[in-house]
Enzyme design. Structure first.
Site, PDB file in Angstrom:
ATOM      1  N   CYS A  67      -5.560  -2.364   2.521  1.00 39.85           N
ATOM      2  CA  CYS A  67      -5.397  -2.261   3.968  1.00 39.85           C
ATOM      3  C   CYS A  67      -6.540  -2.954   4.699  1.00 39.85           C
ATOM      4  CB  CYS A  67      -5.254  -0.798   4.374  1.00 39.85           C
ATOM      5  SG  CYS A  67      -4.763  -0.536   6.092  1.00 39.85           S
ATOM      6  N   LYS A 125      -9.555   2.766  -3.145  1.00 42.82           N
ATOM      7  CA  LYS A 125     -10.067   2.230  -1.886  1.00 42.82           C
ATOM      8  C   LYS A 125     -11.488   2.730  -1.663  1.00 42.82           C
ATOM      9  CE  LYS A 125      -8.631   1.557   2.934  1.00 42.82           C
ATOM     10  NZ  LYS A 125      -7.604   1.887   3.954  1.00 42.82           N
ATOM     11  N   GLU A 154       0.832  -1.207   0.000  1.00 41.66           N
ATOM     12  CA  GLU A 154       0.000   0.000   0.000  1.00 41.66           C
ATOM     13  C   GLU A 154       0.867   1.257   0.000  1.00 41.66           C
ATOM     14  OE1 GLU A 154      -3.483   1.958   2.862  1.00 41.66           O
ATOM     15  OE2 GLU A 154      -2.046   0.527   3.670  1.00 41.66           O
TER      16      GLU A 154
END
Length: 533
Positions: free
Chosen positions: A407, A354, A290
Protein backbone atom coordinates in the site's frame (compact mmCIF):
# COMPACT_ATOMS: atom_id res chain seq x y z
CA UNK A 1 3.86 43.01 -13.75
CA UNK A 2 5.50 45.29 -11.19
CA UNK A 3 2.15 46.98 -10.59
CA UNK A 4 0.43 43.61 -10.10
CA UNK A 5 3.18 42.43 -7.76
CA UNK A 6 2.79 45.62 -5.76
CA UNK A 7 -0.95 45.11 -5.38
CA UNK A 8 -0.43 41.54 -4.16
CA UNK A 9 2.23 42.62 -1.67
CA UNK A 10 0.01 45.35 -0.24
CA UNK A 11 -3.04 43.14 0.26
CA UNK A 12 -4.26 42.81 3.83
CA UNK A 13 -7.06 41.15 5.76
CA UNK A 14 -9.41 38.67 4.11
CA UNK A 15 -8.28 39.36 0.52
CA UNK A 16 -4.74 38.45 1.51
CA UNK A 17 -5.90 35.29 3.28
CA UNK A 18 -8.11 34.27 0.36
CA UNK A 19 -5.34 34.80 -2.20
CA UNK A 20 -2.87 32.70 -0.17
CA UNK A 21 -5.35 29.81 0.05
CA UNK A 22 -6.18 30.16 -3.66
CA UNK A 23 -2.48 30.15 -4.60
CA UNK A 24 -2.03 26.81 -2.86
CA UNK A 25 -5.27 25.29 -4.14
CA UNK A 26 -4.64 26.12 -7.79
CA UNK A 27 -1.30 24.32 -7.56
CA UNK A 28 -3.12 21.05 -6.84
CA UNK A 29 -4.07 20.91 -10.52
CA UNK A 30 -0.44 20.00 -11.24
CA UNK A 31 -1.03 16.62 -9.58
CA UNK A 32 -2.79 13.56 -10.99
CA UNK A 33 -5.23 13.05 -12.52
CA UNK A 34 -4.88 16.54 -14.03
CA UNK A 35 -1.12 16.98 -14.46
CA UNK A 36 -1.33 20.68 -15.41
CA UNK A 37 2.11 21.52 -14.01
CA UNK A 38 1.94 25.11 -15.36
CA UNK A 39 -0.45 26.01 -12.51
CA UNK A 40 2.49 25.83 -10.11
CA UNK A 41 4.05 28.86 -11.83
CA UNK A 42 1.02 30.86 -10.76
CA UNK A 43 1.00 29.30 -7.27
CA UNK A 44 4.60 30.07 -6.38
CA UNK A 45 4.71 33.44 -8.10
CA UNK A 46 1.81 34.56 -5.91
CA UNK A 47 3.46 32.99 -2.87
CA UNK A 48 6.69 34.95 -3.43
CA UNK A 49 4.82 38.23 -3.75
CA UNK A 50 2.76 37.46 -0.65
CA UNK A 51 5.92 36.71 1.34
CA UNK A 52 7.40 39.95 -0.05
CA UNK A 53 4.54 41.69 1.71
CA UNK A 54 5.01 39.83 5.01
CA UNK A 55 6.42 42.79 6.88
CA UNK A 56 4.72 42.04 10.18
CA UNK A 57 3.73 44.73 12.65
CA UNK A 58 5.55 48.07 12.49
CA UNK A 59 8.40 47.89 14.95
CA UNK A 60 7.78 44.20 15.55
CA UNK A 61 11.20 43.19 14.28
CA UNK A 62 12.26 39.88 12.75
CA UNK A 63 9.92 37.78 14.92
CA UNK A 64 6.89 39.64 13.61
CA UNK A 65 8.02 39.21 9.99
CA UNK A 66 8.61 35.51 10.51
CA UNK A 67 5.15 35.05 12.06
CA UNK A 68 3.59 36.86 9.13
CA UNK A 69 5.53 34.70 6.64
CA UNK A 70 4.58 31.53 8.53
CA UNK A 71 0.91 32.50 8.32
CA UNK A 72 1.14 32.98 4.55
CA UNK A 73 2.93 29.65 4.10
CA UNK A 74 0.41 27.88 6.31
CA UNK A 75 -2.55 29.33 4.37
CA UNK A 76 -0.85 28.39 1.10
CA UNK A 77 -0.26 24.84 2.35
CA UNK A 78 -3.79 24.54 3.70
CA UNK A 79 -5.22 25.44 0.29
CA UNK A 80 -2.82 23.06 -1.45
CA UNK A 81 -3.53 20.06 0.76
CA UNK A 82 -7.29 20.53 1.04
CA UNK A 83 -7.44 20.69 -2.76
CA UNK A 84 -5.38 17.55 -3.28
CA UNK A 85 -6.35 15.47 -0.23
CA UNK A 86 -10.10 16.12 0.12
CA UNK A 87 -10.69 12.54 -1.00
CA UNK A 88 -9.42 11.23 2.36
CA UNK A 89 -12.96 11.70 3.60
CA UNK A 90 -14.17 9.10 1.10
CA UNK A 91 -12.47 6.31 3.07
CA UNK A 92 -14.60 7.20 6.08
CA UNK A 93 -17.80 6.98 4.03
CA UNK A 94 -17.28 3.24 3.44
CA UNK A 95 -18.53 2.73 7.01
CA UNK A 96 -20.24 6.10 7.41
CA UNK A 97 -22.33 5.08 10.40
CA UNK A 98 -19.16 4.42 12.40
CA UNK A 99 -16.72 7.02 11.07
CA UNK A 100 -18.60 9.90 9.40
CA UNK A 101 -17.91 12.05 12.46
CA UNK A 102 -14.19 12.01 11.57
CA UNK A 103 -14.61 13.40 8.03
CA UNK A 104 -13.79 17.00 9.07
CA UNK A 105 -10.60 15.74 10.73
CA UNK A 106 -9.54 13.98 7.52
CA UNK A 107 -10.57 16.69 5.05
CA UNK A 108 -9.49 19.73 7.10
CA UNK A 109 -7.42 18.45 10.01
CA UNK A 110 -4.81 16.55 8.00
CA UNK A 111 -4.26 19.50 5.61
CA UNK A 112 -4.04 21.87 8.59
CA UNK A 113 -1.27 19.73 10.06
CA UNK A 114 0.65 19.29 6.81
CA UNK A 115 0.40 23.02 6.13
CA UNK A 116 2.58 23.62 9.19
CA UNK A 117 5.57 22.34 7.21
CA UNK A 118 4.95 24.87 4.44
CA UNK A 119 4.51 27.59 7.05
CA UNK A 120 7.88 26.68 8.52
CA UNK A 121 9.36 26.74 5.00
CA UNK A 122 8.17 30.29 4.28
CA UNK A 123 9.25 31.48 7.72
CA UNK A 124 12.72 30.00 7.25
CA UNK A 125 13.00 31.49 3.77
CA UNK A 126 11.82 34.89 5.07
CA UNK A 127 14.76 34.95 7.49
CA UNK A 128 17.08 35.08 4.44
CA UNK A 129 14.79 37.12 2.18
CA UNK A 130 16.19 39.65 -0.27
CA UNK A 131 14.89 41.62 -3.20
CA UNK A 132 16.32 39.49 -6.03
CA UNK A 133 16.93 35.93 -7.08
CA UNK A 134 18.25 35.01 -3.63
CA UNK A 135 14.77 34.87 -2.17
CA UNK A 136 13.80 32.23 -4.73
CA UNK A 137 16.81 30.15 -3.71
CA UNK A 138 15.85 30.57 -0.05
CA UNK A 139 12.30 29.44 -0.78
CA UNK A 140 13.46 26.43 -2.81
CA UNK A 141 15.91 25.26 -0.16
CA UNK A 142 13.33 25.73 2.61
CA UNK A 143 10.63 23.82 0.75
CA UNK A 144 13.06 21.00 -0.02
CA UNK A 145 13.84 20.64 3.68
CA UNK A 146 10.14 20.90 4.57
CA UNK A 147 9.26 18.06 2.19
CA UNK A 148 12.09 15.97 3.63
CA UNK A 149 10.84 16.59 7.18
CA UNK A 150 7.32 15.70 6.11
CA UNK A 151 8.58 12.23 5.13
CA UNK A 152 9.34 11.12 8.70
CA UNK A 153 8.09 13.56 11.39
CA UNK A 154 5.28 11.90 13.40
CA UNK A 155 5.62 8.72 11.27
CA UNK A 156 5.69 10.80 8.07
CA UNK A 157 3.25 11.53 5.26
CA UNK A 158 5.12 12.84 2.18
CA UNK A 159 2.08 12.52 -0.07
CA UNK A 160 2.01 14.99 -2.99
CA UNK A 161 5.36 16.68 -2.47
CA UNK A 162 5.73 19.66 -4.82
CA UNK A 163 8.24 17.78 -6.96
CA UNK A 164 5.57 15.34 -8.14
CA UNK A 165 3.91 18.25 -9.94
CA UNK A 166 7.11 18.73 -11.95
CA UNK A 167 7.14 15.08 -13.10
CA UNK A 168 3.81 14.30 -14.81
CA UNK A 169 5.28 12.11 -17.59
CA UNK A 170 8.37 9.85 -17.97
CA UNK A 171 10.21 12.54 -19.97
CA UNK A 172 10.10 14.71 -16.84
CA UNK A 173 10.67 11.91 -14.29
CA UNK A 174 14.30 11.07 -14.96
CA UNK A 175 15.77 13.79 -12.71
CA UNK A 176 14.26 11.87 -9.81
CA UNK A 177 16.80 9.09 -10.39
CA UNK A 178 19.61 11.52 -9.48
CA UNK A 179 18.12 13.98 -6.99
CA UNK A 180 15.21 12.08 -5.47
CA UNK A 181 11.82 13.63 -4.85
CA UNK A 182 13.12 16.10 -2.26
CA UNK A 183 15.90 17.43 -4.46
CA UNK A 184 13.51 17.77 -7.38
CA UNK A 185 11.06 19.59 -5.08
CA UNK A 186 13.70 22.15 -4.04
CA UNK A 187 14.69 22.97 -7.63
CA UNK A 188 11.06 22.89 -8.80
CA UNK A 189 10.09 25.57 -6.29
CA UNK A 190 12.92 27.77 -7.58
CA UNK A 191 11.79 27.33 -11.20
CA UNK A 192 8.09 27.75 -10.45
CA UNK A 193 8.84 30.92 -8.47
CA UNK A 194 10.90 32.53 -11.25
CA UNK A 195 8.03 34.53 -12.86
CA UNK A 196 7.86 36.52 -9.61
CA UNK A 197 11.05 38.25 -10.78
CA UNK A 198 9.04 39.96 -13.52
CA UNK A 199 7.35 41.95 -10.79
CA UNK A 200 10.55 43.19 -9.14
CA UNK A 201 13.40 45.44 -10.21
CA UNK A 202 16.43 43.27 -9.51
CA UNK A 203 17.51 39.81 -10.60
CA UNK A 204 15.30 39.38 -13.66
CA UNK A 205 17.96 38.31 -16.15
CA UNK A 206 20.04 36.03 -13.94
CA UNK A 207 17.05 34.48 -12.18
CA UNK A 208 14.95 33.80 -15.27
CA UNK A 209 18.01 32.52 -17.13
CA UNK A 210 18.79 30.12 -14.29
CA UNK A 211 15.19 28.91 -14.21
CA UNK A 212 15.10 28.33 -17.96
CA UNK A 213 18.41 26.45 -17.85
CA UNK A 214 17.20 24.25 -14.98
CA UNK A 215 13.94 23.48 -16.79
CA UNK A 216 15.84 22.70 -19.99
CA UNK A 217 18.24 20.43 -18.10
CA UNK A 218 15.30 18.66 -16.46
CA UNK A 219 13.63 17.91 -19.80
CA UNK A 220 16.89 17.40 -21.72
CA UNK A 221 18.22 14.87 -19.24
CA UNK A 222 14.92 13.00 -19.46
CA UNK A 223 15.05 12.94 -23.27
CA UNK A 224 18.65 11.70 -23.26
CA UNK A 225 17.98 9.02 -20.67
CA UNK A 226 14.92 7.66 -22.45
CA UNK A 227 16.80 7.70 -25.74
CA UNK A 228 19.50 5.40 -24.38
CA UNK A 229 17.16 3.39 -22.15
CA UNK A 230 17.77 0.01 -23.79
CA UNK A 231 21.54 0.50 -23.71
CA UNK A 232 21.44 1.29 -19.99
CA UNK A 233 19.60 -1.93 -19.05
CA UNK A 234 22.93 -3.63 -18.60
CA UNK A 235 23.04 -4.86 -15.00
CA UNK A 236 21.82 -8.38 -14.29
CA UNK A 237 21.29 -11.50 -16.35
CA UNK A 238 18.24 -10.18 -18.19
CA UNK A 239 16.13 -13.23 -17.34
CA UNK A 240 12.56 -12.86 -18.61
CA UNK A 241 9.59 -13.48 -16.32
CA UNK A 242 5.92 -13.34 -17.28
CA UNK A 243 3.59 -11.72 -14.78
CA UNK A 244 -0.19 -11.85 -14.48
CA UNK A 245 -1.74 -9.14 -12.29
CA UNK A 246 -5.30 -9.74 -11.15
CA UNK A 247 -7.45 -6.62 -10.67
CA UNK A 248 -10.69 -8.03 -9.18
CA UNK A 249 -12.58 -4.75 -8.61
CA UNK A 250 -14.13 -5.79 -5.30
CA UNK A 251 -16.17 -3.00 -3.72
CA UNK A 252 -14.77 -2.05 -0.33
CA UNK A 253 -18.12 -2.40 1.42
CA UNK A 254 -18.39 -5.91 -0.01
CA UNK A 255 -14.91 -6.78 1.27
CA UNK A 256 -16.01 -5.77 4.78
CA UNK A 257 -19.05 -8.07 4.64
CA UNK A 258 -18.07 -11.47 6.06
CA UNK A 259 -20.80 -13.24 4.06
CA UNK A 260 -19.00 -12.45 0.80
CA UNK A 261 -15.69 -14.10 1.64
CA UNK A 262 -16.08 -17.30 -0.38
CA UNK A 263 -17.40 -15.41 -3.41
CA UNK A 264 -14.52 -12.91 -3.30
CA UNK A 265 -11.95 -15.70 -3.06
CA UNK A 266 -13.45 -17.57 -6.00
CA UNK A 267 -13.49 -14.41 -8.11
CA UNK A 268 -9.73 -14.06 -7.63
CA UNK A 269 -9.26 -17.70 -8.64
CA UNK A 270 -11.46 -17.27 -11.73
CA UNK A 271 -9.40 -14.31 -12.95
CA UNK A 272 -6.19 -16.21 -12.19
CA UNK A 273 -7.16 -18.94 -14.65
CA UNK A 274 -8.66 -16.61 -17.29
CA UNK A 275 -7.37 -16.95 -20.89
CA UNK A 276 -4.10 -15.24 -21.76
CA UNK A 277 -4.16 -11.68 -23.06
CA UNK A 278 -2.02 -9.75 -25.52
CA UNK A 279 -0.27 -12.82 -26.91
CA UNK A 280 1.75 -13.42 -23.74
CA UNK A 281 2.96 -16.85 -22.67
CA UNK A 282 1.75 -18.64 -19.56
CA UNK A 283 2.52 -16.47 -16.50
CA UNK A 284 5.25 -17.55 -14.12
CA UNK A 285 3.92 -15.34 -11.33
CA UNK A 286 0.32 -14.37 -10.52
CA UNK A 287 -0.15 -11.27 -8.36
CA UNK A 288 -3.21 -10.52 -6.24
CA UNK A 289 -3.64 -7.12 -4.53
CA UNK A 290 -3.37 -6.16 -0.86
CA UNK A 291 -5.46 -8.25 1.58
CA UNK A 292 -7.02 -10.16 -1.32
CA UNK A 293 -7.47 -13.35 0.68
CA UNK A 294 -10.54 -12.65 2.84
CA UNK A 295 -9.60 -14.98 5.70
CA UNK A 296 -6.53 -16.29 7.54
CA UNK A 297 -4.89 -18.61 5.02
CA UNK A 298 -2.95 -20.66 7.54
CA UNK A 299 -6.25 -21.54 9.23
CA UNK A 300 -7.87 -22.59 5.95
CA UNK A 301 -6.04 -25.53 4.36
CA UNK A 302 -8.93 -25.94 1.91
CA UNK A 303 -8.18 -22.46 0.52
CA UNK A 304 -4.54 -23.40 -0.05
CA UNK A 305 -5.72 -26.56 -1.78
CA UNK A 306 -7.99 -24.50 -4.08
CA UNK A 307 -5.04 -22.26 -4.97
CA UNK A 308 -2.99 -25.35 -5.82
CA UNK A 309 -5.81 -26.59 -8.08
CA UNK A 310 -5.85 -23.35 -10.07
CA UNK A 311 -2.10 -22.80 -10.37
CA UNK A 312 -0.33 -24.73 -13.09
CA UNK A 313 2.85 -26.66 -12.37
CA UNK A 314 5.70 -24.27 -11.57
CA UNK A 315 3.52 -21.17 -11.19
CA UNK A 316 3.50 -19.14 -7.98
CA UNK A 317 0.90 -16.83 -6.48
CA UNK A 318 2.01 -13.64 -4.76
CA UNK A 319 -0.91 -12.32 -2.75
CA UNK A 320 -1.75 -9.80 -0.10
CA UNK A 321 -3.24 -11.44 2.99
CA UNK A 322 -3.72 -10.96 6.71
CA UNK A 323 -1.31 -13.04 8.78
CA UNK A 324 -2.01 -13.96 12.39
CA UNK A 325 0.55 -14.79 15.05
CA UNK A 326 -0.18 -16.35 18.42
CA UNK A 327 1.08 -14.01 21.13
CA UNK A 328 0.80 -16.56 23.94
CA UNK A 329 -1.77 -17.95 26.34
CA UNK A 330 -4.41 -15.44 27.36
CA UNK A 331 -3.12 -12.83 24.91
CA UNK A 332 -4.97 -11.79 21.79
CA UNK A 333 -3.22 -12.81 18.56
CA UNK A 334 -1.30 -10.22 16.58
CA UNK A 335 -2.31 -9.50 13.00
CA UNK A 336 -0.03 -8.39 10.18
CA UNK A 337 -0.76 -6.90 6.77
CA UNK A 338 1.32 -9.32 4.73
CA UNK A 339 2.28 -10.76 1.37
CA UNK A 340 2.53 -14.52 0.80
CA UNK A 341 4.30 -16.42 -1.97
CA UNK A 342 2.43 -19.71 -2.59
CA UNK A 343 3.69 -22.40 -4.95
CA UNK A 344 1.68 -24.74 -7.18
CA UNK A 345 1.57 -27.34 -4.40
CA UNK A 346 -0.30 -24.90 -2.16
CA UNK A 347 2.72 -24.34 0.10
CA UNK A 348 3.57 -20.91 1.53
CA UNK A 349 7.24 -20.57 0.59
CA UNK A 350 7.90 -16.93 1.53
CA UNK A 351 6.23 -14.06 3.35
CA UNK A 352 6.76 -10.41 4.20
CA UNK A 353 4.90 -8.15 6.64
CA UNK A 354 4.12 -4.46 6.27
CA UNK A 355 6.60 -2.26 8.11
CA UNK A 356 5.09 1.23 7.82
CA UNK A 357 1.43 1.10 8.84
CA UNK A 358 -1.17 3.78 8.12
CA UNK A 359 -1.75 5.86 11.26
CA UNK A 360 -5.36 5.68 12.50
CA UNK A 361 -6.15 3.35 9.61
CA UNK A 362 -4.11 0.28 10.60
CA UNK A 363 -2.91 1.27 14.05
CA UNK A 364 -3.11 4.10 16.57
CA UNK A 365 0.21 5.93 17.07
CA UNK A 366 1.15 6.93 20.60
CA UNK A 367 -1.81 4.92 21.89
CA UNK A 368 -0.43 4.55 25.42
CA UNK A 369 0.17 8.30 25.67
CA UNK A 370 -3.35 9.11 24.48
CA UNK A 371 -4.83 6.56 26.85
CA UNK A 372 -2.91 8.04 29.78
CA UNK A 373 -4.56 11.37 28.96
CA UNK A 374 -7.97 9.74 29.15
CA UNK A 375 -8.54 9.80 25.39
CA UNK A 376 -9.90 6.29 24.93
CA UNK A 377 -13.00 6.53 22.75
CA UNK A 378 -11.17 8.15 19.85
CA UNK A 379 -8.37 5.58 19.86
CA UNK A 380 -10.53 2.47 20.16
CA UNK A 381 -9.51 0.27 17.22
CA UNK A 382 -10.27 -3.44 17.52
CA UNK A 383 -8.45 -5.65 15.08
CA UNK A 384 -5.64 -3.28 14.19
CA UNK A 385 -2.36 -4.43 12.66
CA UNK A 386 1.11 -4.88 14.13
CA UNK A 387 4.08 -3.46 12.23
CA UNK A 388 6.97 -5.71 11.27
CA UNK A 389 10.24 -4.84 12.97
CA UNK A 390 12.13 -4.98 9.68
CA UNK A 391 11.44 -5.48 5.99
CA UNK A 392 11.74 -8.97 4.52
CA UNK A 393 12.37 -9.70 0.87
CA UNK A 394 10.14 -12.17 -0.95
CA UNK A 395 11.98 -15.24 -2.28
CA UNK A 396 10.70 -16.90 -5.44
CA UNK A 397 11.50 -20.42 -6.67
CA UNK A 398 14.96 -20.33 -8.17
CA UNK A 399 16.16 -17.71 -5.69
CA UNK A 400 14.95 -14.48 -7.36
CA UNK A 401 13.93 -11.76 -4.90
CA UNK A 402 11.11 -9.20 -4.94
CA UNK A 403 11.15 -6.00 -2.87
CA UNK A 404 7.71 -5.71 -1.22
CA UNK A 405 5.93 -2.37 -0.72
CA UNK A 406 2.47 -2.78 0.76
CA UNK A 407 0.00 0.00 0.00
CA UNK A 408 1.30 3.43 0.94
CA UNK A 409 4.79 2.16 1.80
CA UNK A 410 5.49 3.08 -1.83
CA UNK A 411 5.36 6.82 -1.01
CA UNK A 412 8.43 6.66 1.27
CA UNK A 413 11.53 6.72 -0.98
CA UNK A 414 14.04 6.90 1.86
CA UNK A 415 12.67 3.77 3.50
CA UNK A 416 13.78 1.57 0.61
CA UNK A 417 17.02 0.08 1.87
CA UNK A 418 20.22 -0.88 0.09
CA UNK A 419 19.05 -4.50 -0.04
CA UNK A 420 16.88 -3.42 -2.99
CA UNK A 421 20.02 -3.84 -5.10
CA UNK A 422 19.74 -7.62 -4.64
CA UNK A 423 16.19 -7.81 -5.97
CA UNK A 424 14.80 -8.46 -9.44
CA UNK A 425 11.81 -6.09 -9.20
CA UNK A 426 9.75 -3.92 -6.89
CA UNK A 427 6.32 -5.20 -5.87
CA UNK A 428 3.55 -2.86 -4.74
CA UNK A 429 0.23 -4.39 -3.74
CA UNK A 430 -2.52 -2.07 -2.62
CA UNK A 431 -6.25 -1.64 -2.13
CA UNK A 432 -7.23 1.84 -3.23
CA UNK A 433 -10.92 0.92 -3.14
CA UNK A 434 -11.12 3.01 0.04
CA UNK A 435 -10.48 6.14 -2.00
CA UNK A 436 -13.34 5.71 -4.46
CA UNK A 437 -13.45 7.47 -7.84
CA UNK A 438 -11.31 10.39 -6.65
CA UNK A 439 -7.79 11.69 -7.42
CA UNK A 440 -6.42 9.41 -4.68
CA UNK A 441 -5.71 6.29 -6.78
CA UNK A 442 -4.08 8.37 -9.53
CA UNK A 443 -1.84 10.20 -7.07
CA UNK A 444 -0.85 6.95 -5.39
CA UNK A 445 -0.02 5.39 -8.76
CA UNK A 446 2.25 8.27 -9.80
CA UNK A 447 4.20 8.15 -6.55
CA UNK A 448 4.68 4.38 -6.83
CA UNK A 449 5.98 4.59 -10.40
CA UNK A 450 8.65 7.11 -9.31
CA UNK A 451 10.09 4.40 -7.03
CA UNK A 452 10.81 2.38 -10.20
CA UNK A 453 12.72 5.33 -11.67
CA UNK A 454 14.73 5.89 -8.50
CA UNK A 455 15.74 2.27 -8.07
CA UNK A 456 16.21 1.33 -11.73
CA UNK A 457 13.90 -1.66 -11.42
CA UNK A 458 10.66 -2.88 -12.91
CA UNK A 459 7.65 -2.24 -10.67
CA UNK A 460 4.83 -4.79 -10.48
CA UNK A 461 1.75 -3.06 -9.08
CA UNK A 462 -1.45 -4.87 -8.21
CA UNK A 463 -4.41 -2.80 -7.01
CA UNK A 464 -7.87 -4.10 -6.12
CA UNK A 465 -9.78 -1.38 -7.99
CA UNK A 466 -6.83 0.02 -9.97
CA UNK A 467 -4.52 1.36 -11.09
CA UNK A 468 -2.60 -1.89 -11.71
CA UNK A 469 0.39 -1.90 -14.03
CA UNK A 470 3.83 -3.14 -14.90
CA UNK A 471 6.21 -0.15 -14.94
CA UNK A 472 9.67 -0.24 -16.49
CA UNK A 473 12.77 1.25 -14.76
CA UNK A 474 12.16 4.60 -16.51
CA UNK A 475 8.60 5.06 -15.25
CA UNK A 476 6.93 3.97 -18.50
CA UNK A 477 3.81 1.82 -18.34
CA UNK A 478 4.55 -1.49 -20.07
CA UNK A 479 0.98 -2.63 -19.61
CA UNK A 480 -1.74 -1.44 -17.28
CA UNK A 481 -5.39 -1.55 -16.30
CA UNK A 482 -7.15 1.68 -15.40
CA UNK A 483 -9.15 2.58 -12.34
CA UNK A 484 -12.51 0.88 -11.80
CA UNK A 485 -11.88 -1.86 -14.36
CA UNK A 486 -11.98 -5.61 -13.78
CA UNK A 487 -9.55 -7.92 -15.51
CA UNK A 488 -5.98 -9.15 -15.72
CA UNK A 489 -2.70 -7.82 -17.05
CA UNK A 490 -0.22 -10.16 -18.68
CA UNK A 491 3.25 -8.73 -19.22
CA UNK A 492 6.88 -9.79 -19.36
CA UNK A 493 9.58 -8.16 -17.25
CA UNK A 494 13.35 -8.49 -17.24
CA UNK A 495 15.58 -8.99 -14.23
CA UNK A 496 18.07 -6.61 -15.87
CA UNK A 497 18.18 -3.29 -14.08
CA UNK A 498 19.41 0.21 -14.78
CA UNK A 499 22.86 1.10 -13.45
CA UNK A 500 21.41 3.76 -11.18
CA UNK A 501 22.35 6.12 -8.38
CA UNK A 502 21.89 4.69 -4.88
CA UNK A 503 19.46 6.07 -2.33
CA UNK A 504 22.44 7.33 -0.31
CA UNK A 505 23.74 9.20 -3.37
CA UNK A 506 20.34 10.82 -3.93
CA UNK A 507 20.30 12.01 -0.35
CA UNK A 508 23.76 13.50 -0.73
CA UNK A 509 22.74 15.28 -3.95
CA UNK A 510 19.61 16.60 -2.26
CA UNK A 511 21.64 18.16 0.55
CA UNK A 512 24.12 19.51 -1.98
CA UNK A 513 21.24 21.27 -3.77
CA UNK A 514 19.99 22.67 -0.46
CA UNK A 515 23.51 23.84 0.46
CA UNK A 516 24.10 25.60 -2.87
CA UNK A 517 20.72 27.31 -2.76
CA UNK A 518 21.35 28.33 0.84
CA UNK A 519 24.71 29.89 -0.10
CA UNK A 520 22.99 31.90 -2.84
CA UNK A 521 20.27 32.98 -0.42
CA UNK A 522 22.73 34.04 2.31
CA UNK A 523 24.99 35.89 -0.16
CA UNK A 524 22.00 37.74 -1.61
CA UNK A 525 20.74 38.58 1.86
CA UNK A 526 24.11 40.01 2.91
CA UNK A 527 24.32 42.05 -0.30
CA UNK A 528 20.77 43.27 0.22
CA UNK A 529 21.51 44.39 3.79
CA UNK A 530 24.73 46.15 2.80
CA UNK A 531 22.93 48.13 0.10
CA UNK A 532 20.08 48.92 2.49
CA UNK A 533 22.56 50.39 4.95
Amino acid sequence: MERLAGKVMLLSGWPRIALAVFAGAIGALALPPFGVFATLFLSFTLLVWLVDGSTGNPGGGIASRLRSAFAIGWLFGFGYFVANLWWLGNALLVDAEEFAWAIPLAVLGVPAYLAIFYGLATALARAFWSDGVGRLAALGAAFGVAEWLRSFVLTGFPWNAVGYGAMPVPLMMQSDAVLGIFGVSALAVFVFSAPALLGTVKGKVIGLTAAVLLAAAHVGFGAWRLNVADEKLTVGDGKKTTIRIVQPLIDQAQKLDDTNRAEIFEEHLRLTSAPLTSGETRPDIVVWPETSVPFILTENPDALARIAEVLEEGQVLVTGAVRSENAGAGVAPRYYNSIYVIDSDGQIISAADKVHLVPYGEYVPYESVLASLGITEAIAMPGGFTAASSRSLLTLPGGALLYPLICYEAIFPNEIGNDVERTSALLNVTNDGWFGATPGPYQHFQQARLRAVENGLFLIRGANTGISAVIDPFGRVVRGLGYNQKGVIDATISSAKVANWSNNSRQWYFWLVVALMSVIAVASRLSFKSHAN
